[in-house]
Design an enzyme around this catalytic site. Structure first.
Site, PDB file in Angstrom:
ATOM      1  CG  ASP A  67     -23.122   4.967  -8.480  1.00 38.60           C
ATOM      2  OD1 ASP A  67     -22.444   6.018  -8.501  1.00 38.60           O
ATOM      3  OD2 ASP A  67     -22.604   3.843  -8.488  1.00 38.60           O
ATOM      4  CG  ASP A 136     -19.930  -6.851  -4.410  1.00 38.69           C
ATOM      5  OD1 ASP A 136     -19.576  -6.065  -5.324  1.00 38.69           O
ATOM      6  OD2 ASP A 136     -20.860  -6.577  -3.612  1.00 38.69           O
ATOM      7  CG  HIS A 138     -20.558  -3.130  -6.687  1.00 42.82           C
ATOM      8  ND1 HIS A 138     -20.463  -3.169  -5.310  1.00 42.82           N
ATOM      9  CD2 HIS A 138     -19.781  -2.084  -7.059  1.00 42.82           C
ATOM     10  CE1 HIS A 138     -19.670  -2.198  -4.897  1.00 42.82           C
ATOM     11  NE2 HIS A 138     -19.238  -1.527  -5.942  1.00 42.82           N
ATOM     12  CD  GLU A 143     -23.542  -4.050  -3.659  1.00 41.00           C
ATOM     13  OE1 GLU A 143     -22.666  -4.691  -4.288  1.00 41.00           O
ATOM     14  OE2 GLU A 143     -23.270  -3.317  -2.685  1.00 41.00           O
TER      15      GLU A 143
END
Ligand code: F6R
Length: 261
Positions: A67, A136, A138, A143
């Site tokens: 990423d 969270d 991800h 996300e």
């Protein structure tokens, strides 16, 4: 999915670096997918030590980025291209000609995303993809509620992820970009072997949801349950909310050593 509980981050790094070394001994031109952030650093340190000692040869290895921030110049110290050059390529002695990543500065962001998926496919696909996990759930920067079939595309970071990453930007959240290009979950699932490393208590809820929760876009890492060869390596703190921890310890302790991970 295999879950391996290790005593600490260093042991996790050593285990994964050895899996990478075994892959490179079998396939010297293997394509390694790498993540940024704090978690994978012990892996890169352990792999660099193996290169130094001559235990593995990485001269033909290729490295693929997971990423990238949108809008940070490639030479910005916190662009993931710069981070990977500093933390992975230079210590391993691998040149930029053996590196591939998305262009976070492209005017046509969607075009850059599609082009990167094609680069990965043309390269024969990722052999081993190393992943971290967000608090969270991800993976990459997919996300919560990212499509489980998604391809490389632009995503907006949650505020929590920007708060988490502000430590790399002098603690100033305003410097953390809002947007990223990330390999999609569908793209990530095409790698031949997925290895997720999670360390520390802050990841315990996300790990429990990934391993023992339902496959659900609300926890993107749970998509690893769909992959035929996914390994989740966790330290004791990150494993602390796993109900099946004893079973995972038992199965790994009784696994034939030649199988590796
Ligand atoms: C970074 C990435 C992210 C991180 C995750 C955990 O390339 O893909 O998914 O792996 O945010 O970051 P750390 O390891 O810093 O807790």
């Amino acid at each position: 999915m295999e879950v391996v509980i290790v005593p600490d981050a260093k042991a996790g790094g050593e285990l994964i670096a050895e899996a990478m070394a075994q892959l490179l001994r079998r396939k010297p031109g293997a394509l390694l997918g790498v993540a940024t952030g704090s978690t994978p650093l012990p892996v890169y340190e352990a792999l660099a030590a193996k290169v130094c000692s001559g235990a593995v040869d990485v001269t033909r290895a290729r490295i693929a980025q997971l990423d990238e921030y949108v809008g940070l110049p490639a030479d910005h110290p916190e662009s993931y291209r710069s981070v990977l050059r500093r933390e992975v390529l230079e210590p391993l002695g691998i040149g930029m000609d053996q590196f591939m990543g998305p262009d976070g500065t492209a005017e046509d962001v969607q075009g850059a995303c599609e082009a990167y998926d094609k680069v990965l496919a043309d390269a024969g696909g990722v052999d081993l993809q190393l992943l971290g996990i967000g608090t969270d759930g991800h993976i990459g920067f997919n996300e919560p509620c990212s499509s489980l079939a998604s391809r490389t595309r632009i995503k907006t970071l949650t505020e929590q992820t920007r708060i988490d990453n502000a430590r790399f930007f002098d603690g100033d959240i305003d410097q953390v970009p809002h947007h990223v290009i990330t390999q999609g979950i569908g793209t990530i699932l095409e790698a031949r072997h997925l290895v997720l490393l999670a360390t520390g208590e802050g990841k315990a809820d996300a790990v429990a949801a990934t391993v023992e929760g339902p496959v659900a876009a609300v926890c993107p890492a749970s998509a690893l349950q769909l992959h035929p060869h996914a390994t989740v390596v966790v330290d004791e703190a990150a494993a602390s909310k796993l109900k099946l921890a004893d079973y995972f310890r038992y199965t790994y302790a009784n696994k034939p050593e030649w199988q590796g991970i």
